[in-house]
Design an enzyme around this catalytic site. Structure first.
Site, PDB file in Angstrom:
ATOM      1  N   GLY A   1      93.723  39.339  89.872  1.00 26.36           N
ATOM      2  CA  GLY A   1      94.032  40.408  90.828  1.00 26.36           C
ATOM      3  C   GLY A   1      95.429  40.974  90.698  1.00 26.36           C
ATOM      4  O   GLY A   1      96.111  40.752  89.698  1.00 26.36           O
TER       5      GLY A   1
ATOM      6  N   LEU B   1      95.928  44.180  90.399  1.00 27.15           N
ATOM      7  CA  LEU B   1      95.536  44.864  89.173  1.00 27.15           C
ATOM      8  C   LEU B   1      96.540  45.927  88.728  1.00 27.15           C
ATOM      9  O   LEU B   1      97.155  46.595  89.553  1.00 27.15           O
ATOM     10  CB  LEU B   1      94.156  45.505  89.382  1.00 27.15           C
ATOM     11  CG  LEU B   1      93.047  44.522  89.758  1.00 27.15           C
ATOM     12  CD1 LEU B   1      91.726  45.273  89.976  1.00 27.15           C
ATOM     13  CD2 LEU B   1      92.858  43.444  88.703  1.00 27.15           C
TER      14      LEU B   1
ATOM     15  N   GLU C   1      97.486  48.582  84.941  1.00 24.80           N
ATOM     16  CA  GLU C   1      96.848  49.317  83.831  1.00 24.80           C
ATOM     17  C   GLU C   1      96.302  48.396  82.743  1.00 24.80           C
ATOM     18  O   GLU C   1      95.352  48.742  82.049  1.00 24.80           O
ATOM     19  CB  GLU C   1      97.841  50.302  83.195  1.00 24.80           C
ATOM     20  CG  GLU C   1      98.214  51.482  84.091  1.00 24.80           C
ATOM     21  CD  GLU C   1      97.039  52.420  84.332  1.00 24.80           C
ATOM     22  OE1 GLU C   1      96.218  52.588  83.420  1.00 24.80           O
ATOM     23  OE2 GLU C   1      96.937  52.942  85.450  1.00 24.80           O
TER      24      GLU C   1
ATOM     25  N   HIS D   1      94.834  45.439  83.185  1.00 24.50           N
ATOM     26  CA  HIS D   1      93.493  45.033  83.625  1.00 24.50           C
ATOM     27  C   HIS D   1      92.515  46.203  83.474  1.00 24.50           C
ATOM     28  O   HIS D   1      91.375  46.031  83.038  1.00 24.50           O
ATOM     29  CB  HIS D   1      93.518  44.628  85.103  1.00 24.50           C
ATOM     30  CG  HIS D   1      94.357  43.426  85.413  1.00 24.50           C
ATOM     31  ND1 HIS D   1      95.487  43.480  86.201  1.00 24.50           N
ATOM     32  CD2 HIS D   1      94.231  42.119  85.051  1.00 24.50           C
ATOM     33  CE1 HIS D   1      96.010  42.273  86.328  1.00 24.50           C
ATOM     34  NE2 HIS D   1      95.273  41.428  85.633  1.00 24.50           N
TER      35      HIS D   1
ATOM     36  N   VAL E   1      98.810  46.298  77.107  1.00 24.85           N
ATOM     37  CA  VAL E   1      99.287  47.566  77.671  1.00 24.85           C
ATOM     38  C   VAL E   1     100.711  47.337  78.181  1.00 24.85           C
ATOM     39  O   VAL E   1     100.994  46.330  78.832  1.00 24.85           O
ATOM     40  CB  VAL E   1      98.366  48.041  78.819  1.00 24.85           C
ATOM     41  CG1 VAL E   1      98.901  49.314  79.456  1.00 24.85           C
ATOM     42  CG2 VAL E   1      96.956  48.253  78.292  1.00 24.85           C
TER      43      VAL E   1
ATOM     44  N   SER F   1     102.234  42.989  83.712  1.00 23.68           N
ATOM     45  CA  SER F   1     101.811  41.692  84.228  1.00 23.68           C
ATOM     46  C   SER F   1     101.923  41.731  85.743  1.00 23.68           C
ATOM     47  O   SER F   1     102.863  42.338  86.282  1.00 23.68           O
ATOM     48  CB  SER F   1     102.730  40.600  83.668  1.00 23.68           C
ATOM     49  OG  SER F   1     102.552  39.404  84.394  1.00 23.68           O
ATOM     50  N   SER F   2     100.988  41.092  86.425  1.00 22.00           N
ATOM     51  CA  SER F   2     101.075  41.035  87.895  1.00 22.00           C
ATOM     52  C   SER F   2     102.390  40.381  88.304  1.00 22.00           C
ATOM     53  O   SER F   2     103.003  40.747  89.302  1.00 22.00           O
ATOM     54  CB  SER F   2      99.905  40.225  88.453  1.00 22.00           C
ATOM     55  OG  SER F   2      98.697  40.716  87.939  1.00 22.00           O
TER      56      SER F   2
HETATM   57  P1  AMP Z   1      95.573  37.917  84.858  1.00 25.37           P
HETATM   58  O1  AMP Z   1      95.111  38.663  86.065  1.00 25.37           O
HETATM   59  O2  AMP Z   1      97.039  38.028  84.604  1.00 25.37           O
HETATM   60  O3  AMP Z   1      95.047  36.501  84.802  1.00 25.37           O
HETATM   61  O4  AMP Z   1      94.922  38.656  83.615  1.00 25.37           O
HETATM   62  C1  AMP Z   1      93.553  38.916  83.569  1.00 25.37           C
HETATM   63  C2  AMP Z   1      93.218  39.451  82.199  1.00 25.37           C
HETATM   64  O5  AMP Z   1      93.975  40.638  81.966  1.00 25.37           O
HETATM   65  C3  AMP Z   1      93.580  38.485  81.068  1.00 25.37           C
HETATM   66  O6  AMP Z   1      92.582  38.544  80.068  1.00 25.37           O
HETATM   67  C4  AMP Z   1      94.894  39.031  80.565  1.00 25.37           C
HETATM   68  O7  AMP Z   1      95.162  38.717  79.214  1.00 25.37           O
HETATM   69  C5  AMP Z   1      94.679  40.518  80.742  1.00 25.37           C
HETATM   70  N1  AMP Z   1      95.966  41.229  80.811  1.00 25.37           N
HETATM   71  C6  AMP Z   1      97.010  40.918  81.597  1.00 25.37           C
HETATM   72  N2  AMP Z   1      98.052  41.759  81.342  1.00 25.37           N
HETATM   73  C7  AMP Z   1      97.634  42.605  80.373  1.00 25.37           C
HETATM   74  C8  AMP Z   1      98.239  43.687  79.675  1.00 25.37           C
HETATM   75  N3  AMP Z   1      99.493  44.074  79.914  1.00 25.37           N
HETATM   76  N4  AMP Z   1      97.516  44.341  78.746  1.00 25.37           N
HETATM   77  C9  AMP Z   1      96.232  43.953  78.475  1.00 25.37           C
HETATM   78  N5  AMP Z   1      95.595  42.939  79.107  1.00 25.37           N
HETATM   79  C10 AMP Z   1      96.286  42.266  80.041  1.00 25.37           C
END
Ligand code: AMP
Length: 290
Positions: free
Chosen positions: A34, A36, A38, A40, A179, A188-189
């Protein structure tokens, strides 16, 4: 713009997924924690390319956080997330609670031994076991044909690929590119928890990796030399709290001596309370990156 179906219980998620499967619909799962952004949303777009039903799970999984990590302060905003998902035509948002996803005497885990020891596995013992256990539960409840993960968490994506192969799941694991913000910082969140000063310095993590990439482009083939260049840059320009800087084989994630095949240069640092990771994939034969 249509709101996704909001599903809280694993039973209801299983029922919906199996009804889609009986209708011969192709299901893609995008697991997230969550808050979220760009990054995600790019995974959702990729999911849309191959599937006609998309499930996004939102679950801050306690199993993958260590006792002194940021589970409590991890950013959350479910209302905003659901609004974002409506804009992207997501069919179902699976948002289990900790109580309904993990029964009180939950005692089972899934562990991938290979690929999880180095890199993030060193400073976060138990982290990948938490990830593979929750992803197993998500696969079982959502029955996806395809699951999309981000290159930003490259080691995680490779561990999931290995788990999927080892456990004979017929699920196509796709990895989508990282991204970035306009200044290069990987989205990153956790970036929301950076102080203003940390946020302005944070792109230097990627800058350090790019410096290593440039040296490889210029012909340097010693992994140790590249590692040192990146390490020194990050130490001088960003932080001394460096968890790792590694130059590894893209498939085995093992350290290498000489750069002669597809590699990943990866780093993790801590900026006071926030941990940042990033990586670049490089094929030295054609020097293209992704
Ligand atoms: P998270 O919510 O951080 O656990 O991430 C969920 C999914 O989104 C994971 O597969 C991450 O690798 C992917 N993700 C997180 N940040 C990015 C990003 N900047 N670009 C592409 N995918 C991402």
């Amino acid at each position: 713009m249509s709101k996704p179906e909001i599903i809280i219980t694993p039973d209801k998620m299983c029922l919906l997924a199996s009804s889609w499967r009986s209708d011969r619909l192709k299901i893609a799962l995008v697991p997230t924690m969550g808050f979220l952004h760009e990054g995600h949303l790019s995974l959702i777009k990729k999911a849309r390319e191959t599937a006609n039903r998309i499930i996004v799970s939102i679950f801050v999984n306690p199993l993958q956080f260590g006792p002194n990590e940021d589970f409590d302060s991890y950013p959350r905003n479910i209302e905003r997330d659901i609004f974002q998902l409506s804009k992207y035509g997501v069919d179902a948002a699976f948002i289990p609670t900790i109580q309904n996803f993990y029964s009180p005497n939950f005692s089972t885990s899934v562990d991938v031994n290979d690929l999880t020891q180095g890199l993030c596995g060193t400073d976060r013992p138990g982290h990948f076991k938490g990830v593979t256990t929750v992803v197993t539960k998500l696969f079982n409840t959502c029955s996806p044909h395809v699951a999309v993960f981000g290159q930003k968490d490259f080691q995680q994506a490779m561990v999931i690929k290995r788990m999927t192969r080892d456990l004979n799941w017929n699920i196509d694991i796709k990895i989508a590119p990282t991204v970035r913000e306009h200044d290069g910082l990987a989205m990153s969140s956790r970036n929301a928890n950076l102080t203003t000063l940390e946020r302005s310095n944070a792109p230097k993590l990627y800058k350090g990796l790019c410096k290593g990439q440039t040296e490889i482009t210029n012909g340097v083939r010693s992994a140790k030399k590249i590692q040192q260049i990146i390490y020194c840059f990050i130490k001088e320009n960003l932080t001394e709290q460096i968890e790792y800087v590694e130059v590894i084989d893209k498939e085995t994630l093992e350290r290498i001596d000489t750069i002669s095949r597809p590699i990943v240069i990866a780093a993790a640092v801590r900026l006071s309370k926030t941990r940042l990771i990033d990586n670049i994939i490089l094929s030295p034969s054609n020097l293209s990156t992704s």
